[in-house]
Design a protein around this motif. Structure first.
Motif, PDB file in Angstrom:
ATOM      1  N   ARG A 141       0.853  -1.200   0.000  1.00 31.58           N
ATOM      2  CA  ARG A 141       0.000   0.000   0.000  1.00 31.58           C
ATOM      3  C   ARG A 141       0.883   1.242   0.000  1.00 31.58           C
ATOM      4  O   ARG A 141       1.819   1.371   0.766  1.00 31.58           O
ATOM      5  CB  ARG A 141      -0.915  -0.004   1.211  1.00 31.58           C
ATOM      6  CG  ARG A 141      -1.973   1.100   1.179  1.00 31.58           C
ATOM      7  CD  ARG A 141      -2.953   0.989   2.330  1.00 31.58           C
ATOM      8  NE  ARG A 141      -3.797  -0.185   2.202  1.00 31.58           N
ATOM      9  CZ  ARG A 141      -3.734  -1.231   3.016  1.00 31.58           C
ATOM     10  NH1 ARG A 141      -2.869  -1.226   4.024  1.00 31.58           N
ATOM     11  NH2 ARG A 141      -4.531  -2.260   2.846  1.00 31.58           N
ATOM     12  N   GLY A 142       0.533   2.171  -0.887  1.00 35.16           N
ATOM     13  CA  GLY A 142       1.307   3.395  -1.019  1.00 35.16           C
ATOM     14  C   GLY A 142       2.415   3.306  -2.052  1.00 35.16           C
ATOM     15  O   GLY A 142       2.969   4.335  -2.459  1.00 35.16           O
ATOM     16  N   ARG A 143       2.745   2.095  -2.467  1.00 31.41           N
ATOM     17  CA  ARG A 143       3.788   1.915  -3.495  1.00 31.41           C
ATOM     18  C   ARG A 143       3.215   1.353  -4.793  1.00 31.41           C
ATOM     19  O   ARG A 143       3.714   1.671  -5.871  1.00 31.41           O
ATOM     20  CB  ARG A 143       4.869   0.960  -2.975  1.00 31.41           C
ATOM     21  CG  ARG A 143       5.570   1.436  -1.727  1.00 31.41           C
ATOM     22  CD  ARG A 143       6.744   0.523  -1.384  1.00 31.41           C
ATOM     23  NE  ARG A 143       6.342  -0.843  -1.067  1.00 31.41           N
ATOM     24  CZ  ARG A 143       6.771  -1.916  -1.729  1.00 31.41           C
ATOM     25  NH1 ARG A 143       7.612  -1.786  -2.731  1.00 31.41           N
ATOM     26  NH2 ARG A 143       6.351  -3.124  -1.351  1.00 31.41           N
ATOM     27  N   PHE A 144       2.194   0.514  -4.693  1.00 30.73           N
ATOM     28  CA  PHE A 144       1.587  -0.123  -5.871  1.00 30.73           C
ATOM     29  C   PHE A 144       0.209   0.491  -6.132  1.00 30.73           C
ATOM     30  O   PHE A 144      -0.505   0.855  -5.196  1.00 30.73           O
ATOM     31  CB  PHE A 144       1.408  -1.622  -5.655  1.00 30.73           C
ATOM     32  CG  PHE A 144       2.684  -2.415  -5.606  1.00 30.73           C
ATOM     33  CD1 PHE A 144       3.926  -1.812  -5.528  1.00 30.73           C
ATOM     34  CD2 PHE A 144       2.635  -3.802  -5.622  1.00 30.73           C
ATOM     35  CE1 PHE A 144       5.094  -2.552  -5.472  1.00 30.73           C
ATOM     36  CE2 PHE A 144       3.800  -4.559  -5.567  1.00 30.73           C
ATOM     37  CZ  PHE A 144       5.021  -3.932  -5.486  1.00 30.73           C
ATOM     38  N   THR A 145      -0.155   0.540  -7.409  1.00 32.82           N
ATOM     39  CA  THR A 145      -1.483   1.032  -7.795  1.00 32.82           C
ATOM     40  C   THR A 145      -2.078   0.098  -8.830  1.00 32.82           C
ATOM     41  O   THR A 145      -1.452  -0.165  -9.859  1.00 32.82           O
ATOM     42  CB  THR A 145      -1.404   2.446  -8.378  1.00 32.82           C
ATOM     43  OG1 THR A 145      -0.805   3.322  -7.418  1.00 32.82           O
ATOM     44  CG2 THR A 145      -2.804   2.954  -8.715  1.00 32.82           C
ATOM     45  N   ILE A 146      -3.286  -0.387  -8.552  1.00 34.19           N
ATOM     46  CA  ILE A 146      -3.994  -1.234  -9.502  1.00 34.19           C
ATOM     47  C   ILE A 146      -5.032  -0.390 -10.232  1.00 34.19           C
ATOM     48  O   ILE A 146      -5.656   0.503  -9.642  1.00 34.19           O
ATOM     49  CB  ILE A 146      -4.663  -2.441  -8.805  1.00 34.19           C
ATOM     50  CG1 ILE A 146      -5.202  -3.431  -9.824  1.00 34.19           C
ATOM     51  CG2 ILE A 146      -5.741  -1.991  -7.827  1.00 34.19           C
ATOM     52  CD1 ILE A 146      -5.672  -4.761  -9.207  1.00 34.19           C
TER      53      ILE A 146
ATOM     54  N   GLN B 267       0.842  -0.811 -11.328  1.00 35.38           N
ATOM     55  CA  GLN B 267       1.998   0.075 -11.319  1.00 35.38           C
ATOM     56  C   GLN B 267       2.731  -0.127 -10.002  1.00 35.38           C
ATOM     57  O   GLN B 267       2.150   0.058  -8.932  1.00 35.38           O
ATOM     58  CB  GLN B 267       1.554   1.534 -11.464  1.00 35.38           C
ATOM     59  CG  GLN B 267       2.684   2.538 -11.401  1.00 35.38           C
ATOM     60  CD  GLN B 267       3.637   2.425 -12.571  1.00 35.38           C
ATOM     61  OE1 GLN B 267       3.224   2.278 -13.708  1.00 35.38           O
ATOM     62  NE2 GLN B 267       4.943   2.506 -12.284  1.00 35.38           N
ATOM     63  N   MET B 268       3.998  -0.485 -10.092  1.00 40.25           N
ATOM     64  CA  MET B 268       4.792  -0.790  -8.900  1.00 40.25           C
ATOM     65  C   MET B 268       5.940   0.201  -8.808  1.00 40.25           C
ATOM     66  O   MET B 268       6.805   0.237  -9.696  1.00 40.25           O
ATOM     67  CB  MET B 268       5.318  -2.224  -8.969  1.00 40.25           C
ATOM     68  CG  MET B 268       4.225  -3.258  -9.178  1.00 40.25           C
ATOM     69  SD  MET B 268       4.847  -4.961  -9.123  1.00 40.25           S
ATOM     70  CE  MET B 268       5.888  -4.985 -10.577  1.00 40.25           C
TER      71      MET B 268
END
Length: 114
Positions: free
Chosen positions: A64-69, A79-80
């Motif tokens: 959480r806070g680093r990856f976006t689905i 996005q990692m």
């Protein structure tokens, strides 16, 4: 039947970024939830992130806070950013249909060097 094909894995240094993509063989609007899982060597497969048809998202605490689905038409993305060596794993795309069937991709390797 839904076929899922992942792409975008690779080797990156710690602190770097990668974007994973998953292409579904049919419209993801017929699918309830899609997500990304990962499995590191000698560890169980774990949930990374999910996204619903209403674009509601959830994340593992570790990402959480680093990856976006995100999703668009028949594609789902992960996005990692700020990758860490402990993110090294095979990443799998997952889909759950409205009839509660589960579908998996074959996986894409992500390796983060320290």
């Amino acid at each position: 039947q839904v076929q899922l094909v992942e792409s975008g894995g690779g080797l990156v240094q710690a602190g770097g970024s990668l974007r994973l993509s998953c292409a579904a063989s049919r419209s993801i609007f017929s699918i309830n939830t899609m997500g990304w899982y990962r499995q590191a060597p000698e560890k169980q497969r774990e949930l990374v992130a999910t996204i619903t048809t209403g674009d509601s998202t959830s994340y593992a605490d570790s990402v959480r806070g680093r990856f976006t689905i995100s999703r668009q038409w028949n594609m789902v993305y992960l996005q990692m950013n700020n990758l860490k060596p402990e993110d090294t794993a095979v990443y799998y795309c997952h889909a759950k249909s409205r009839s509660d069937d589960d579908y998996w991709g074959r996986g894409t390797q992500v390796t983060v060097s320290s």
